[in-house]
Design a protein around this motif. Structure first.
Motif, PDB file in Angstrom:
ATOM      1  N   SER A   1       0.810  -1.221   0.000  1.00 29.68           N
ATOM      2  CA  SER A   1       0.000   0.000   0.000  1.00 29.68           C
ATOM      3  C   SER A   1       0.846   1.274   0.000  1.00 29.68           C
ATOM      4  CB  SER A   1      -0.947   0.015   1.192  1.00 29.68           C
ATOM      5  OG  SER A   1      -0.253   0.248   2.401  1.00 29.68           O
ATOM      6  N   VAL A   2       2.024   1.219   0.535  1.00 27.08           N
ATOM      7  CA  VAL A   2       2.870   2.422   0.615  1.00 27.08           C
ATOM      8  C   VAL A   2       3.949   2.452  -0.462  1.00 27.08           C
ATOM      9  CG1 VAL A   2       2.447   2.764   3.069  1.00 27.08           C
ATOM     10  CG2 VAL A   2       4.364   1.346   2.362  1.00 27.08           C
ATOM     11  N   HIS A   3       3.993   1.454  -1.318  1.00 26.82           N
ATOM     12  CA  HIS A   3       4.994   1.415  -2.388  1.00 26.82           C
ATOM     13  C   HIS A   3       4.452   2.202  -3.583  1.00 26.82           C
ATOM     14  CE1 HIS A   3       7.731  -0.035  -5.417  1.00 26.82           C
ATOM     15  NE2 HIS A   3       8.465  -0.555  -4.448  1.00 26.82           N
ATOM     16  N   PRO A   4       5.128   3.281  -3.995  1.00 24.08           N
ATOM     17  CA  PRO A   4       4.607   4.145  -5.059  1.00 24.08           C
ATOM     18  C   PRO A   4       4.322   3.419  -6.381  1.00 24.08           C
ATOM     19  CG  PRO A   4       6.567   5.112  -4.065  1.00 24.08           C
ATOM     20  CD  PRO A   4       6.406   3.742  -3.486  1.00 24.08           C
ATOM     21  N   ALA A   5       5.147   2.484  -6.760  1.00 24.49           N
ATOM     22  CA  ALA A   5       4.941   1.789  -8.032  1.00 24.49           C
ATOM     23  C   ALA A   5       3.723   0.870  -7.980  1.00 24.49           C
ATOM     24  CB  ALA A   5       6.190   0.988  -8.395  1.00 24.49           C
ATOM     25  N   LEU A   6       3.425   0.314  -6.826  1.00 24.17           N
ATOM     26  CA  LEU A   6       2.299  -0.605  -6.707  1.00 24.17           C
ATOM     27  C   LEU A   6       0.964   0.122  -6.541  1.00 24.17           C
ATOM     28  CD1 LEU A   6       3.911  -3.388  -4.518  1.00 24.17           C
ATOM     29  CD2 LEU A   6       3.506  -3.396  -6.986  1.00 24.17           C
ATOM     30  N   ALA A   7       0.998   1.357  -6.081  1.00 26.87           N
ATOM     31  CA  ALA A   7      -0.240   2.126  -5.947  1.00 26.87           C
ATOM     32  C   ALA A   7      -0.919   2.290  -7.306  1.00 26.87           C
ATOM     33  CB  ALA A   7       0.034   3.485  -5.319  1.00 26.87           C
TER      34      ALA A   7
ATOM     35  N   ILE B   1      -1.256   0.128  -9.646  1.00 26.94           N
ATOM     36  CA  ILE B   1      -1.991  -1.050 -10.110  1.00 26.94           C
ATOM     37  C   ILE B   1      -3.057  -1.497  -9.114  1.00 26.94           C
ATOM     38  CG2 ILE B   1      -0.065  -1.867 -11.523  1.00 26.94           C
ATOM     39  CD1 ILE B   1       0.403  -4.034  -9.341  1.00 26.94           C
ATOM     40  N   ALA B   2      -3.195  -0.764  -8.032  1.00 29.19           N
ATOM     41  CA  ALA B   2      -4.214  -1.101  -7.032  1.00 29.19           C
ATOM     42  C   ALA B   2      -5.603  -0.849  -7.612  1.00 29.19           C
ATOM     43  CB  ALA B   2      -4.015  -0.250  -5.783  1.00 29.19           C
ATOM     44  N   THR B   3      -6.585  -1.639  -7.177  1.00 31.60           N
ATOM     45  CA  THR B   3      -7.947  -1.440  -7.659  1.00 31.60           C
ATOM     46  C   THR B   3      -8.631  -0.281  -6.949  1.00 31.60           C
ATOM     47  OG1 THR B   3      -8.848  -3.062  -6.112  1.00 31.60           O
ATOM     48  CG2 THR B   3      -8.219  -3.860  -8.297  1.00 31.60           C
ATOM     49  N   GLN B   4      -8.062   0.163  -5.815  1.00 30.50           N
ATOM     50  CA  GLN B   4      -8.611   1.302  -5.084  1.00 30.50           C
ATOM     51  C   GLN B   4      -7.453   2.162  -4.590  1.00 30.50           C
ATOM     52  OE1 GLN B   4     -11.161  -0.072  -1.918  1.00 30.50           O
ATOM     53  NE2 GLN B   4     -12.115  -1.604  -3.223  1.00 30.50           N
ATOM     54  N   ILE B   5      -7.715   3.448  -4.423  1.00 32.89           N
ATOM     55  CA  ILE B   5      -6.717   4.386  -3.906  1.00 32.89           C
ATOM     56  C   ILE B   5      -7.329   5.112  -2.708  1.00 32.89           C
ATOM     57  CG2 ILE B   5      -5.361   6.466  -4.415  1.00 32.89           C
ATOM     58  CD1 ILE B   5      -4.361   4.148  -5.996  1.00 32.89           C
ATOM     59  N   HIS B   6      -6.570   5.229  -1.649  1.00 32.49           N
ATOM     60  CA  HIS B   6      -6.976   6.045  -0.509  1.00 32.49           C
ATOM     61  C   HIS B   6      -6.079   7.276  -0.478  1.00 32.49           C
ATOM     62  CE1 HIS B   6      -8.993   2.732   2.128  1.00 32.49           C
ATOM     63  NE2 HIS B   6      -9.596   2.924   0.973  1.00 32.49           N
ATOM     64  N   LEU B   7      -6.681   8.434  -0.365  1.00 33.20           N
ATOM     65  CA  LEU B   7      -5.958   9.681  -0.223  1.00 33.20           C
ATOM     66  C   LEU B   7      -6.187  10.162   1.199  1.00 33.20           C
ATOM     67  CD1 LEU B   7      -4.422  12.205  -1.218  1.00 33.20           C
ATOM     68  CD2 LEU B   7      -6.648  13.112  -1.955  1.00 33.20           C
ATOM     69  N   LEU B   8      -5.116  10.208   1.972  1.00 33.70           N
ATOM     70  CA  LEU B   8      -5.207  10.665   3.360  1.00 33.70           C
ATOM     71  C   LEU B   8      -4.694  12.089   3.433  1.00 33.70           C
ATOM     72  CD1 LEU B   8      -3.647   7.463   4.926  1.00 33.70           C
ATOM     73  CD2 LEU B   8      -6.053   7.956   4.609  1.00 33.70           C
ATOM     74  N   ALA B   9      -5.488  12.985   3.989  1.00 35.83           N
ATOM     75  CA  ALA B   9      -5.104  14.394   4.102  1.00 35.83           C
ATOM     76  C   ALA B   9      -5.591  14.891   5.455  1.00 35.83           C
ATOM     77  CB  ALA B   9      -5.699  15.206   2.971  1.00 35.83           C
ATOM     78  N   ARG B  10      -5.028  15.998   5.873  1.00 36.16           N
ATOM     79  CA  ARG B  10      -5.446  16.567   7.156  1.00 36.16           C
ATOM     80  C   ARG B  10      -5.642  18.066   7.017  1.00 36.16           C
ATOM     81  NH1 ARG B  10      -0.039  15.215   7.687  1.00 36.16           N
ATOM     82  NH2 ARG B  10      -0.547  13.193   8.509  1.00 36.16           N
ATOM     83  N   ARG B  11      -6.506  18.561   7.839  1.00 34.33           N
ATOM     84  CA  ARG B  11      -6.761  19.995   7.876  1.00 34.33           C
ATOM     85  C   ARG B  11      -5.637  20.649   8.661  1.00 34.33           C
ATOM     86  NH1 ARG B  11     -12.242  21.730  10.515  1.00 34.33           N
ATOM     87  NH2 ARG B  11     -12.298  19.504  10.360  1.00 34.33           N
ATOM     88  N   PRO B  12      -5.064  21.748   8.164  1.00 33.22           N
ATOM     89  CA  PRO B  12      -3.995  22.429   8.916  1.00 33.22           C
ATOM     90  C   PRO B  12      -4.498  22.906  10.278  1.00 33.22           C
ATOM     91  CG  PRO B  12      -4.194  23.338   6.695  1.00 33.22           C
ATOM     92  CD  PRO B  12      -5.345  22.403   6.901  1.00 33.22           C
ATOM     93  N   LEU B  13      -3.615  22.836  11.259  1.00 29.98           N
ATOM     94  CA  LEU B  13      -3.991  23.279  12.613  1.00 29.98           C
ATOM     95  C   LEU B  13      -4.050  24.765  12.721  1.00 29.98           C
ATOM     96  CD1 LEU B  13      -1.825  20.766  14.639  1.00 29.98           C
ATOM     97  CD2 LEU B  13      -4.258  20.635  14.163  1.00 29.98           C
TER      98      LEU B  13
END
Length: 64
Positions: free
Chosen positions: A44-50, A52-64
Protein backbone atom coordinates in the motif's frame (compact mmCIF):
# COMPACT_ATOMS: atom_id res chain seq x y z
CA UNK A 1 -6.66 18.13 -1.44
CA UNK A 2 -4.86 21.48 -1.40
CA UNK A 3 -7.75 23.19 -3.17
CA UNK A 4 -10.00 21.96 -0.35
CA UNK A 5 -7.68 23.50 2.24
CA UNK A 6 -6.15 20.18 3.26
CA UNK A 7 -2.48 19.24 3.48
CA UNK A 8 -0.22 16.28 4.18
CA UNK A 9 -1.34 14.21 1.22
CA UNK A 10 -0.57 10.51 1.54
CA UNK A 11 -1.68 8.27 -1.32
CA UNK A 12 -1.98 4.54 -0.68
CA UNK A 13 -2.93 1.70 -2.97
CA UNK A 14 -5.61 -0.63 -1.65
CA UNK A 15 -6.32 -4.17 -2.84
CA UNK A 16 -3.15 -4.50 -4.90
CA UNK A 17 -3.16 -8.30 -4.81
CA UNK A 18 -6.41 -9.33 -3.12
CA UNK A 19 -8.61 -8.76 -6.17
CA UNK A 20 -6.29 -10.87 -8.31
CA UNK A 21 -6.68 -14.01 -6.21
CA UNK A 22 -9.59 -16.40 -6.58
CA UNK A 23 -11.62 -16.79 -3.38
CA UNK A 24 -10.68 -20.44 -3.01
CA UNK A 25 -7.07 -19.43 -2.29
CA UNK A 26 -8.18 -18.00 1.06
CA UNK A 27 -10.23 -21.11 1.87
CA UNK A 28 -7.30 -23.55 1.78
CA UNK A 29 -4.97 -22.37 4.55
CA UNK A 30 -5.94 -20.48 7.70
CA UNK A 31 -2.83 -18.26 7.62
CA UNK A 32 -3.14 -17.19 3.98
CA UNK A 33 -5.50 -14.35 4.90
CA UNK A 34 -3.06 -12.99 7.47
CA UNK A 35 -0.18 -13.26 5.01
CA UNK A 36 -2.18 -11.51 2.31
CA UNK A 37 -3.03 -8.70 4.73
CA UNK A 38 0.67 -8.21 5.57
CA UNK A 39 1.54 -8.18 1.86
CA UNK A 40 -1.21 -5.65 1.17
CA UNK A 41 0.05 -3.40 4.00
CA UNK A 42 3.57 -3.42 2.56
CA UNK A 43 2.34 -2.85 -0.99
CA UNK A 44 0.00 0.00 0.00
CA UNK A 45 2.87 2.42 0.61
CA UNK A 46 4.99 1.42 -2.39
CA UNK A 47 4.61 4.14 -5.06
CA UNK A 48 4.94 1.79 -8.03
CA UNK A 49 2.30 -0.61 -6.71
CA UNK A 50 -0.24 2.13 -5.95
CA UNK A 51 -0.69 2.50 -9.70
CA UNK A 52 -1.99 -1.05 -10.11
CA UNK A 53 -4.21 -1.10 -7.03
CA UNK A 54 -7.95 -1.44 -7.66
CA UNK A 55 -8.61 1.30 -5.08
CA UNK A 56 -6.72 4.39 -3.91
CA UNK A 57 -6.98 6.05 -0.51
CA UNK A 58 -5.96 9.68 -0.22
CA UNK A 59 -5.21 10.66 3.36
CA UNK A 60 -5.10 14.39 4.10
CA UNK A 61 -5.45 16.57 7.16
CA UNK A 62 -6.76 19.99 7.88
CA UNK A 63 -3.99 22.43 8.92
CA UNK A 64 -3.99 23.28 12.61
Amino acid sequence: AERAGLGGDDIRGVRVFADLLPGRVLDGEPHVGEQLLELEKAASVHPALAGIATQIHLLARRPL
